[in-house]
Scaffold this motif. Structure first.
Motif, PDB file in Angstrom:
ATOM      1  N   SER A 100       8.378  -5.799   7.051  1.00 39.21           N
ATOM      2  CA  SER A 100       7.288  -4.882   6.701  1.00 39.21           C
ATOM      3  C   SER A 100       7.779  -3.602   6.047  1.00 39.21           C
ATOM      4  N   ALA A 101       9.094  -3.368   6.053  1.00 40.99           N
ATOM      5  CA  ALA A 101       9.636  -2.155   5.435  1.00 40.99           C
ATOM      6  C   ALA A 101       9.704  -2.303   3.927  1.00 40.99           C
ATOM      7  N   VAL A 102       9.566  -1.196   3.216  1.00 46.60           N
ATOM      8  CA  VAL A 102       9.768  -1.205   1.764  1.00 46.60           C
ATOM      9  C   VAL A 102      11.206  -1.595   1.465  1.00 46.60           C
ATOM     10  N   LYS A 103      12.161  -0.975   2.163  1.00 49.49           N
ATOM     11  CA  LYS A 103      13.573  -1.354   2.060  1.00 49.49           C
ATOM     12  C   LYS A 103      13.987  -1.960   3.388  1.00 49.49           C
ATOM     13  N   ARG A 111       0.829  -1.207   0.000  1.00 44.18           N
ATOM     14  CA  ARG A 111       0.000   0.000   0.000  1.00 44.18           C
ATOM     15  C   ARG A 111       0.864   1.256   0.000  1.00 44.18           C
ATOM     16  N   LYS A 112       1.947   1.219   0.774  1.00 48.06           N
ATOM     17  CA  LYS A 112       2.837   2.373   0.874  1.00 48.06           C
ATOM     18  C   LYS A 112       3.510   2.660  -0.467  1.00 48.06           C
ATOM     19  N   LEU A 113       4.021   1.605  -1.123  1.00 42.70           N
ATOM     20  CA  LEU A 113       4.698   1.806  -2.400  1.00 42.70           C
ATOM     21  C   LEU A 113       3.716   2.247  -3.475  1.00 42.70           C
ATOM     22  N   GLU A 114       2.554   1.634  -3.515  1.00 46.63           N
ATOM     23  CA  GLU A 114       1.554   2.001  -4.520  1.00 46.63           C
ATOM     24  C   GLU A 114       1.090   3.442  -4.330  1.00 46.63           C
ATOM     25  N   ALA A 115       0.844   3.836  -3.086  1.00 50.00           N
ATOM     26  CA  ALA A 115       0.407   5.214  -2.817  1.00 50.00           C
ATOM     27  C   ALA A 115       1.502   6.207  -3.182  1.00 50.00           C
ATOM     28  N   VAL A 166      16.798  -3.400   5.899  1.00 53.14           N
ATOM     29  CA  VAL A 166      18.221  -3.306   6.229  1.00 53.14           C
ATOM     30  C   VAL A 166      18.486  -4.199   7.425  1.00 53.14           C
ATOM     31  N   SER A 167      19.275  -5.244   7.209  1.00 55.69           N
ATOM     32  CA  SER A 167      19.606  -6.204   8.259  1.00 55.69           C
ATOM     33  C   SER A 167      20.889  -6.915   7.851  1.00 55.69           C
ATOM     34  N   PRO A 168      21.754  -7.272   8.793  1.00 59.49           N
ATOM     35  CA  PRO A 168      23.031  -7.899   8.444  1.00 59.49           C
ATOM     36  C   PRO A 168      22.894  -9.249   7.742  1.00 59.49           C
ATOM     37  N   LEU A 169      21.820  -9.996   8.060  1.00 52.46           N
ATOM     38  CA  LEU A 169      21.657 -11.342   7.512  1.00 52.46           C
ATOM     39  C   LEU A 169      20.847 -11.349   6.221  1.00 52.46           C
ATOM     40  N   TYR A 170      19.778 -10.586   6.198  1.00 49.14           N
ATOM     41  CA  TYR A 170      18.808 -10.611   5.096  1.00 49.14           C
ATOM     42  C   TYR A 170      18.324  -9.191   4.872  1.00 49.14           C
ATOM     43  N   GLY A 171      18.217  -8.789   3.638  1.00 49.41           N
ATOM     44  CA  GLY A 171      17.750  -7.429   3.393  1.00 49.41           C
ATOM     45  C   GLY A 171      17.560  -7.148   1.925  1.00 49.41           C
ATOM     46  N   THR A 172      17.301  -5.887   1.621  1.00 49.04           N
ATOM     47  CA  THR A 172      17.120  -5.458   0.238  1.00 49.04           C
ATOM     48  C   THR A 172      18.479  -5.447  -0.447  1.00 49.04           C
ATOM     49  N   ARG A 173      18.644  -6.345  -1.397  1.00 51.09           N
ATOM     50  CA  ARG A 173      19.907  -6.476  -2.116  1.00 51.09           C
ATOM     51  C   ARG A 173      19.997  -5.499  -3.284  1.00 51.09           C
ATOM     52  N   ALA A 223      13.379   3.416  -1.106  1.00 49.88           N
ATOM     53  CA  ALA A 223      14.362   3.519  -0.020  1.00 49.88           C
ATOM     54  C   ALA A 223      13.731   3.707   1.353  1.00 49.88           C
ATOM     55  N   ASN A 224      12.419   3.600   1.440  1.00 51.70           N
ATOM     56  CA  ASN A 224      11.703   3.843   2.695  1.00 51.70           C
ATOM     57  C   ASN A 224      11.938   2.676   3.661  1.00 51.70           C
ATOM     58  N   THR A 225      12.564   2.948   4.791  1.00 50.65           N
ATOM     59  CA  THR A 225      12.895   1.906   5.771  1.00 50.65           C
ATOM     60  C   THR A 225      11.939   1.881   6.961  1.00 50.65           C
ATOM     61  N   SER A 226      10.876   2.683   6.936  1.00 47.60           N
ATOM     62  CA  SER A 226       9.953   2.716   8.074  1.00 47.60           C
ATOM     63  C   SER A 226       9.203   1.386   8.193  1.00 47.60           C
TER      64      SER A 226
END
Length: 266
Positions: A214-217, A158-162, A219-226, A190-193
């Protein structure tokens, strides 16, 4: 691919727009956006050999999201879902129902950039034996997709579409350059909220993961937006395909950009 939005005939200068984030474990080997055998531009999963988002020189487009539902998992010997992107671009067709059952849960948006006829195909309904459709046609407008079913109102979709809708309705959007529009679209990705707890979907993963995812982007050491990608089709029938890659800290580690002239429209 874990989050994407596409816009069909939603902007006067760009009949097709796609914005997408690929989330994955950081230790999974990956090749950035490049040309495959002169027929397709895509990144590549070097572990299984597939792709998550690609544009073919034949005007075909495809993107894939995995479905976060353990009931749809398959043995490690099952074919990689990434080959669905490669196959649909090569053939101009999505998988058959019989073929789709052999894969773990997926959503596949695919179509032709000349005709702008697009569909979303998913094997969720087949495998779970519910009323989710196998294929849905995409009408003119903006559509978003994550790791649920097509149309699932997850907070990040919803956030990305809006955000995409707001950007495309901004009056000066029609006057800015391609690079300026790309920059604005990458900002959306790039929204990390994080979503509020009462908005989180329930997909069977622990709360801490559900919150992080639940974040659009992510950020985590193990798994994240590549990587983040923006695909724009202009009225000269040229695709502008840009990818930004990220390290585990979420900082930019590379950028690839391709301009792909498509065959003339029939």
């Amino acid at each position: 691919m874990c989050l994407a939005a596409v816009a069909l005939n939603a902007h006067p200068d760009f009949p097709f727009i796609c914005v997408a984030n690929r989330d994955e474990f950081h230790n999974r080997p990956t090749a950035p956006l490049h040309v495959w055998n002169s027929t397709m531009v895509a990144g590549k999963d070097l572990q299984s050999g597939g792709a998550w988002l690609g544009v073919g020189t034949n005007s075909e487009f495809a993107l894939l999201t995995n479905v976060r539902n353990s009931a749809l998992n398959m043995p490690a010997t099952a074919p990689t879902r990434g080959e669905l992107v490669v196959n649909s671009i090569a053939t101009g067709k999505g998988p058959s129902k019989e073929n789709a059952l052999g894969y773990a849960g997926f959503n596949l948006i695919h179509g032709n950039l000349n005709s702008l006829v697009f569909s979303c195909t998913s094997n969720q309904g087949l495998k779970l034996q519910n009323d989710l459709p196998f294929t849905v046609s995409l009408n003119q407008g903006i559509h978003s997709l994550s790791n649920g079913h097509f149309g699932a109102p997850w907070p990040k979709t919803r956030k990305l579409e809006a955000g995409l809708k707001s950007q495309l309705e901004t009056p000066n959007t029609q006057a800015i350059t391609i690079k300026e529009l790309e920059s604005a679209l990458f900002d959306l990705l790039a929204n990390t909220s994080l979503a509020a707890d009462d908005q989180l979907p329930s997909t069977g993963v622990p709360y801490e993961w559900e919150k992080m995812l639940s974040a659009v982007k992510i950020v985590s050491p193990l798994y994240g937006t590549r990587s983040s990608a923006v695909v724009l089709l202009d009225h000269n029938n040229t695709v502008h395909f840009t990818e930004i890659t990220f390290n585990p800290a979420g900082n930019e580690s590379g950028q690839q950009r391709f301009e792909i002239p498509l065959p003339p429209k029939l």
